[in-house]
Design an enzyme around this catalytic site. Structure first.
Site, PDB file in Angstrom:
ATOM      1  N   PHE A  31       0.841  -1.203   0.000  1.00 38.46           N
ATOM      2  CA  PHE A  31       0.000   0.000   0.000  1.00 38.46           C
ATOM      3  C   PHE A  31       0.879   1.257   0.000  1.00 38.46           C
ATOM      4  CE2 PHE A  31      -2.810   3.270   1.488  1.00 38.46           C
ATOM      5  CZ  PHE A  31      -4.052   2.932   0.975  1.00 38.46           C
ATOM      6  N   ASP A  32       1.858   1.286   0.912  1.00 36.01           N
ATOM      7  CA  ASP A  32       2.748   2.456   1.001  1.00 36.01           C
ATOM      8  C   ASP A  32       3.513   2.695  -0.287  1.00 36.01           C
ATOM      9  OD1 ASP A  32       1.918   2.844   3.523  1.00 36.01           O
ATOM     10  OD2 ASP A  32       3.672   1.971   4.498  1.00 36.01           O
ATOM     11  N   SER A  63     -32.150  17.816  15.409  1.00 35.59           N
ATOM     12  CA  SER A  63     -31.773  16.861  16.453  1.00 35.59           C
ATOM     13  C   SER A  63     -32.942  15.908  16.680  1.00 35.59           C
ATOM     14  CB  SER A  63     -31.382  17.599  17.724  1.00 35.59           C
ATOM     15  OG  SER A  63     -32.506  18.293  18.184  1.00 35.59           O
ATOM     16  N   LEU A  64     -32.844  15.085  17.679  1.00 32.15           N
ATOM     17  CA  LEU A  64     -33.878  14.087  17.943  1.00 32.15           C
ATOM     18  C   LEU A  64     -34.495  14.311  19.308  1.00 32.15           C
ATOM     19  CD1 LEU A  64     -31.915  10.910  16.810  1.00 32.15           C
ATOM     20  CD2 LEU A  64     -33.897  11.872  15.640  1.00 32.15           C
ATOM     21  N   GLU A  72     -31.423   1.674  15.215  1.00 34.00           N
ATOM     22  CA  GLU A  72     -29.985   1.820  14.961  1.00 34.00           C
ATOM     23  C   GLU A  72     -29.299   2.214  16.256  1.00 34.00           C
ATOM     24  OE1 GLU A  72     -29.578   4.928  12.090  1.00 34.00           O
ATOM     25  OE2 GLU A  72     -30.353   3.668  10.480  1.00 34.00           O
ATOM     26  N   LYS A  95     -27.133   4.734  18.508  1.00 35.66           N
ATOM     27  CA  LYS A  95     -26.928   6.183  18.533  1.00 35.66           C
ATOM     28  C   LYS A  95     -25.450   6.428  18.830  1.00 35.66           C
ATOM     29  CE  LYS A  95     -29.036  10.458  20.083  1.00 35.66           C
ATOM     30  NZ  LYS A  95     -27.839  11.229  20.300  1.00 35.66           N
ATOM     31  N   ASP A 155     -22.006   8.058  19.512  1.00 38.51           N
ATOM     32  CA  ASP A 155     -21.707   9.250  20.297  1.00 38.51           C
ATOM     33  C   ASP A 155     -20.511   9.981  19.694  1.00 38.51           C
ATOM     34  OD1 ASP A 155     -22.051  11.079  22.242  1.00 38.51           O
ATOM     35  OD2 ASP A 155     -21.266   9.859  23.873  1.00 38.51           O
ATOM     36  N   ARG A 214     -22.532  19.964  11.672  1.00 35.56           N
ATOM     37  CA  ARG A 214     -23.922  20.332  11.939  1.00 35.56           C
ATOM     38  C   ARG A 214     -24.071  21.825  12.267  1.00 35.56           C
ATOM     39  NH1 ARG A 214     -27.441  18.643  16.933  1.00 35.56           N
ATOM     40  NH2 ARG A 214     -29.163  19.990  16.467  1.00 35.56           N
ATOM     41  N   GLU A 226     -22.287  10.019  11.475  1.00 30.97           N
ATOM     42  CA  GLU A 226     -21.658  10.430  12.722  1.00 30.97           C
ATOM     43  C   GLU A 226     -20.165  10.112  12.645  1.00 30.97           C
ATOM     44  OE1 GLU A 226     -23.746  11.868  14.801  1.00 30.97           O
ATOM     45  OE2 GLU A 226     -22.936  11.745  16.843  1.00 30.97           O
ATOM     46  N   TYR A 269     -25.982   7.373   8.812  1.00 31.43           N
ATOM     47  CA  TYR A 269     -27.329   7.148   9.342  1.00 31.43           C
ATOM     48  C   TYR A 269     -28.445   7.783   8.515  1.00 31.43           C
ATOM     49  CZ  TYR A 269     -26.626  11.616  11.819  1.00 31.43           C
ATOM     50  OH  TYR A 269     -26.361  12.907  12.143  1.00 31.43           O
ATOM     51  N   LYS A 310     -36.488   4.711  14.110  1.00 30.56           N
ATOM     52  CA  LYS A 310     -37.007   5.497  12.991  1.00 30.56           C
ATOM     53  C   LYS A 310     -38.143   4.750  12.321  1.00 30.56           C
ATOM     54  CE  LYS A 310     -32.382   7.181  12.140  1.00 30.56           C
ATOM     55  NZ  LYS A 310     -31.173   7.192  11.308  1.00 30.56           N
ATOM     56  N   LYS A 354     -32.469   7.053  25.069  1.00 32.15           N
ATOM     57  CA  LYS A 354     -31.152   7.254  25.684  1.00 32.15           C
ATOM     58  C   LYS A 354     -30.934   6.284  26.832  1.00 32.15           C
ATOM     59  CE  LYS A 354     -29.288  11.368  25.291  1.00 32.15           C
ATOM     60  NZ  LYS A 354     -28.429  12.236  24.792  1.00 32.15           N
ATOM     61  N   CYS A 395       1.778  28.946  40.275  1.00 23.94           N
ATOM     62  CA  CYS A 395       1.983  27.516  40.461  1.00 23.94           C
ATOM     63  C   CYS A 395       1.760  27.147  41.932  1.00 23.94           C
ATOM     64  CB  CYS A 395       3.400  27.143  40.029  1.00 23.94           C
ATOM     65  SG  CYS A 395       3.777  25.410  40.335  1.00 23.94           S
ATOM     66  N   CYS A 397       5.363  26.037  43.387  1.00 26.50           N
ATOM     67  CA  CYS A 397       6.556  26.891  43.497  1.00 26.50           C
ATOM     68  C   CYS A 397       6.243  28.378  43.419  1.00 26.50           C
ATOM     69  CB  CYS A 397       7.588  26.507  42.433  1.00 26.50           C
ATOM     70  SG  CYS A 397       7.115  27.021  40.772  1.00 26.50           S
ATOM     71  N   CYS A 426       3.452  25.956  34.260  1.00 26.44           N
ATOM     72  CA  CYS A 426       4.430  26.593  35.129  1.00 26.44           C
ATOM     73  C   CYS A 426       5.764  26.497  34.400  1.00 26.44           C
ATOM     74  CB  CYS A 426       4.522  25.855  36.465  1.00 26.44           C
ATOM     75  SG  CYS A 426       6.001  26.317  37.395  1.00 26.44           S
ATOM     76  N   CYS A 438      10.840  23.969  39.975  1.00 32.47           N
ATOM     77  CA  CYS A 438       9.518  23.561  40.491  1.00 32.47           C
ATOM     78  C   CYS A 438       9.564  22.087  40.908  1.00 32.47           C
ATOM     79  CB  CYS A 438       8.481  23.802  39.402  1.00 32.47           C
ATOM     80  SG  CYS A 438       6.825  23.327  39.857  1.00 32.47           S
TER      81      CYS A 438
HETATM   82  S1  IVH Z   1     -30.878  10.284  12.775  1.00 35.90           S
HETATM   83  C1  IVH Z   1     -33.255  14.423  11.729  1.00 35.90           C
HETATM   84  N1  IVH Z   1     -29.452   8.263  13.548  1.00 35.90           N
HETATM   85  O1  IVH Z   1     -27.836  12.154  17.200  1.00 35.90           O
HETATM   86  C2  IVH Z   1     -32.248  13.849  12.659  1.00 35.90           C
HETATM   87  N2  IVH Z   1     -28.888  10.402  14.412  1.00 35.90           N
HETATM   88  O2  IVH Z   1     -29.774  13.962  18.679  1.00 35.90           O
HETATM   89  C3  IVH Z   1     -31.775  12.580  12.121  1.00 35.90           C
HETATM   90  N3  IVH Z   1     -26.950  10.378  15.915  1.00 35.90           N
HETATM   91  O3  IVH Z   1     -27.476  15.075  15.318  1.00 35.90           O
HETATM   92  C4  IVH Z   1     -30.758  11.992  12.991  1.00 35.90           C
HETATM   93  N4  IVH Z   1     -26.562   8.219  15.791  1.00 35.90           N
HETATM   94  O4  IVH Z   1     -25.583  13.414  15.243  1.00 35.90           O
HETATM   95  C5  IVH Z   1     -29.641   9.590  13.650  1.00 35.90           C
HETATM   96  N5  IVH Z   1     -28.296   6.344  14.110  1.00 35.90           N
HETATM   97  C6  IVH Z   1     -28.464   7.662  14.218  1.00 35.90           C
HETATM   98  C7  IVH Z   1     -27.636   8.477  15.022  1.00 35.90           C
HETATM   99  C8  IVH Z   1     -27.872   9.849  15.090  1.00 35.90           C
HETATM  100  C9  IVH Z   1     -26.157   9.372  16.317  1.00 35.90           C
HETATM  101  C10 IVH Z   1     -26.802  11.780  16.356  1.00 35.90           C
HETATM  102  C11 IVH Z   1     -26.823  12.773  15.235  1.00 35.90           C
HETATM  103  C12 IVH Z   1     -27.885  13.765  15.553  1.00 35.90           C
HETATM  104  C13 IVH Z   1     -28.125  13.521  17.003  1.00 35.90           C
HETATM  105  C14 IVH Z   1     -29.576  13.811  17.322  1.00 35.90           C
END
Ligand code: IVH
Length: 673
Positions: A35-36, A81-82, A111, A113, A115, A134, A170, A222, A292, A316, A410, A413, A428, A434
């Site tokens: 690859f390299d 957001s959700l 799905e 979520k 982080d 975002r 994400e 997602y 969803k 959550k 500090c 010291c 410091c 120190c």
């Molecule tokens: S769907 C219209 N699916 O959670 C919003 N979001 O609180 C559609 N996130 O900003 C979002 N995993 O960054 C969706 N499987 C997933 C997710 C996901 C993480 C995050 C995403 C969003 C935040 C919403």
């Protein structure tokens, strides 16, 4: 002979395929070495033929573009957001509301979520065009150069993709990479990062994309959007995620239980409960599950509230949290002078242990949380081992508490602290005066990966310093029997032990001495690189910044630090003293004679027990001859050196991947040509 254009195309296709197989499909089809080599060849061709260099060439993966200021870009479709739920009952309420808004039978998709941080990535004719964070939901920052370095994000789509599309996903920090990053930082005496999510977010907004490339971020899709709304060619979310997988995008499809179609609440709860229990086994952090409605037609029927879609909801997980009082903030000084504020808490039990302290990381963190001494604070244990403070219970705040005034001097010291632009930590700068910096440097010097001195540990260093017997590593070599025998805890045997440990350490190899003297950013690996390249400390001292950056894998930051270190006369004097005591400041005859490139391009895994050499010796032999050591077996492993009592799982993996296994004897024969 094939044309340059054809060669560029062939290399691009091969590298893209190898990359896709490795980072998206978890499958290795090309060795690191090949690859390299191919990447280097492509780089060379592009340099010689600028007109043929593509914006989305695999060479872009290594980064190099610098963004001074990220452009603000409006999202075509807002990034919402959700809404959150925390119980089965809330989920049932959501389902009841959905059923009131439509007569159709609803199928759900569950799905993970992830982080991390949300990203929108646009493709046109299969080419990655633009990646935007975002931001506030209606506009975000363009971070295209940085996103291009993330190996699991395709620069060029494959298969039958729509002409224009945007994927949403994400970006996250895989836990193994995050841990590695923190270990490296710890080794360099730098403050570690608090959690993978914030670090992913910070990394994505770094100005130098080459640094981003080295961080190992990952991305999971997602959402798929075409024509200003959801992807109409497919009946629902699940089908378009499946399709996106065929375009080369990393999706949850095909991974064990990362995504599921659910017909009712019980099935959804099965998915939720499974991951609530199993999430610690994932290679990345999640903070819940997203549910969803699959059918795009029903999604449209339900529409959005101002903040979030009605057709999706997040469930959550409850983080294990406790509420307790912040009694005091104290400040720790590291060996590089970095200051870390520490929260001293009213002891509280959390997830099976008693928590008394938590890191507050830096001044910004204290300000962000608006945390005050006397406050009741929430302590959580997430994926990380160190507990973190996530917030303040304002309803319990006493009227008399006042904002924290971050220390200006500090705590050890008294020297005035400084904070350099772009750095989160205060420092410091009283490097030589120190106390914790002095002892920290000596403790680093004697540590296992550096001089590894028998009979001498961190506590003894503290004691020797308190007794004013030592202030720098060189002082250790001037200790006498008479000085030591009078100390508490010492007897004839332990004194002799320590003294002979010091004598033995004079044989420790140059690269470890170089690591031990504690130049900032010179960790174990960098020390090895410098030692191998320059062969002696005198050559390193004489090297200019320009020369240093020309050494493979030495960047500006390291070069600047090395030059700065030796510009300080006191450091030169310390080296001279250590030299006079007989420490190794150049490669040994034996090392010089045994350094070859015979094993270049080969990766070895060593497993089991051996007769002639220790494992460390074998490792050194591999490195000295240009080979690489790895701890785990993959398709990239060239040889497994097999000793006695090798673990059965390693053996099974090697057999499955058809990795060549050789004995110690065969390895020696390989080395001797
Ligand atoms: S769907 C219209 N699916 O959670 C919003 N979001 O609180 C559609 N996130 O900003 C979002 N995993 O960054 C969706 N499987 C997933 C997710 C996901 C993480 C995050 C995403 C969003 C935040 C919403």
């Amino acid at each position: 002979m094939e044309s340059v254009e054809a060669e560029i195309k062939a290399l691009t296709d091969e590298l893209n395929e190898a990359n896709h197989q490795y980072y998206v499909m978890d499958n290795s089809v090309m060795s690191d070495y090949d690859f390299d080599q191919k990447l280097k060849r492509l780089q060379q061709l592009e340099e010689e033929n600028h007109a043929l260099a593509d914006e989305n060439s695999p060479t872009k993966r290594v980064g190099g573009d610098i963004t001074k200021k990220f452009k603000s870009v409006k999202h075509d479709i807002p990034m919402l957001s959700l809404a959150n739920t925390y119980s089965k009952e809330e989920l049932e309420e959501w389902e009841a509301r959905n059923q009131k808004l439509t007569d159709d039978k609803i199928t759900y998709v569950c799905e993970l979520k992830y982080d991390g941080v949300a990203i929108g990535i646009k493709y046109k004719n299969g080419q990655l065009l633009q990646a935007v964070t975002r931001g506030d939901g209606s506009k975000g920052e363009e971070v295209t150069s940085n996103v291009k370095t993330i190996r699991s994000i395709p620069l060029q789509l494959r298969g039958d993709y729509p002409e224009e599309l945007e994927i949403r996903g994400e970006i996250f920090y895989p836990l193994a990479n995050f841990q590695k990053l923190n270990e490296e930082r710890e080794e360099l005496g730098e403050a570690t990062f608090a959690n993978p999510r914030n670090t992913a977010s910070g990394t994505l907004k770094m100005q130098d994309s080459a640094v981003v490339a080295g961080r190992g971020l990952d991305c999971m899709l997602y959402g798929v959007y075409t024509n200003q709304s959801n992807n109409k060619e497919y009946p629902g979310h699940y089908e378009s995620v499946e399709a996106a997988a065929t375009w080369g995008i990393k999706t949850p499809v095909g991974k064990p239980r990362y995504i599921a179609i659910c017909e009712n609440i019980d099935q959804i709860m099965d998915f939720v409960n499974h991951w609530d229990k199993q999430r610690s086994k994932l290679p990345f952090e999640i903070d819940g599950v997203v549910v969803k409605i699959n059918d795009y037609r029903i999604q449209e029927e339900l529409g959005f509230t101002a903040k979030s879609p009605r057709w999706a909801i997040s469930y959550k997980f409850k983080a294990e949290a406790a509420l307790t009082r912040l009694n005091e903030i104290t400040y720790q000084v590291g060996r590089t002078g970095a200051i870390t504020p520490v929260a001293n808490l009213q002891p509280v039990s959390l997830a099976g242990t008693t928590v008394k302290r938590a890191s507050l990381h830096n001044a910004d963190q204290i300000e962000k949380l608006d945390i005050r001494v006397g406050d009741f604070v929430y302590v959580e244990k997430g994926g990380e081992i160190i507990p973190k403070i996530t917030g303040v219970e304002l309803s319990k705040r006493d009227l008399l508490v006042v904002p924290v005034e971050y220390i200006k001097n500090c705590p050890e010291c008294g020297t005035e602290l400084i904070r350099k632009e772009g750095e989160a930590q205060h420092y410091c700068q009283n490097v030589l005066g120190c106390p914790p910096q002095i002892t920290g440097r000596m403790q680093h010097f004697i540590s296992r990966k550096a001089m590894d001195i028998d009979g001498l540990g961190s506590e003894t260093i503290e004691l020797l310093f308190q007794e004013t017997l030592v202030k720098s590593p060189a002082d250790l070599y001037e200790l006498t029997f008479e000085q030591l025998i009078n100390l508490e805890r010492f007897a004839e045997k332990s004194v002799n032990n320590l003294l002979s440990g010091l004598v033995a350490s004079k044989q420790v190899r140059f690269e470890r001495v170089l690591y031990g003297i504690g130049i900032r950013f010179v960790g174990e690996t960098v020390a090895k690189k410098l030692a191998k390249h320059y062969k002696s400390i005198d050559n390193i001292i004489a090297a200019s910044q320009e020369e240093l950056v020309n050494v493979d894998e030495i960047g500006d930051k390291i070069a600047e630090s090395v030059v700065g270190f030796f510009a300080d006369e006191r450091n030169i004097q310390e080296v001279e003293r250590l030299k006079a005591h007989g420490l190794q400041f150049e490669l040994s005859e034996e090392q010089l004679a045994n350094t070859t490139n015979k094993l270049e391009g080969l990766t070895f895994v060593i497993s089991g027990v051996f007769e002639m050499h220790s494992r460390d010796e074998l490792k050194a032999m591999i490195e000295n001859n240009g080979g690489k050591n790895s701890s785990s077996i993959s398709k990239n492993t060239s040889y497994l050196i097999r000793g006695d009592n090798m673990g059965p799982s390693k053996l099974a993996k090697a057999e499955k991947l058809e990795v060549k296994m050789i004995s110690e004897m065969e390895f020696v024969a390989l080395l001797n040509g």
